[in-house]
Design an enzyme around this catalytic site. Structure first.
Site: not given
Ligand code: CO
Length: 181
Positions: A46, A51, A89-90, A131-132, A135
């Protein structure tokens, strides 16, 4: 297709509430492509626009080869059950923690063809969607952990950041990234 640089924890845009999209236009479709491309290069499941430094309400999720989902102005309209599971998380590489989420969600989104539809999801896909959407509200998974666990992980994160400057990471295609053993 283009890879966009990733914003890491510490970059203010990750704490912004992203703005509504409304009508889908070509620029947004281009951003959606770049989000998929960047997510795949990073082997993520995701990625939200925050991000890559853009505070607009769009994110992508893909947990399996054939379940790519675009979330434009997403709103969760139904939730069921609670389940704990590990998340990363990236934007916070190498940090993982158990987060409790709804087990099943129905999310209303605008599609890339500008229609409003409902999508159901369970398990990992439901987790990734939640999760997204977090963000897009400036929330990170570590915010859901106990203060003790969060402090521990933040120490680890700060240690891993030692000697590094800035909060923007260039993303490389796998074939350009050199061999990994
Ligand atoms: Co994330």
């Amino acid at each position: 297709m283009a890879l966009r640089p990733l914003h890491l924890l510490g970059s203010p845009v990750l704490r912004e509430r992203a703005a509504e999209i409304g009508e889908v236009d070509d620029e947004l479709l281009h951003l959606v492509k770049d989000l998929f491309d960047t997510m795949h290069a990073e082997k993520g499941i995701g990625l939200a626009a925050n991000q890559v430094g853009i505070a607009r309400r769009v994110a992508v999720v893909q947990t399996e080869e054939n379940d790519a989902l675009v979330l434009i102005d997403p709103v969760i309209v139904e939730r069921e059950g609670r389940v704990k599971g590990e998340e990363g998380c990236l934007s916070i590489p190498d940090i993982f923690g158990d987060v409790e989420r709804s087990a099943h969600v129905v999310v209303e989104v605008t599609t890339t063809s500008n229609e409003r539809v409902r999508v159901e999801a369970t398990d990992l896909r439901a987790r990734a969607i939640q999760h997204e959407i977090d963000h897009l509200d400036g929330v990170l998974f570590v915010d859901h952990l106990s203060p003790l666990k969060r402090r521990m992980l933040m120490k680890k994160w700060q240690k891993s950041r030692k000697g590094k400057e800035g909060y923007i990471k260039e993303v490389q295609r796998e074939e350009e990234a050199g061999s990994r053993i």
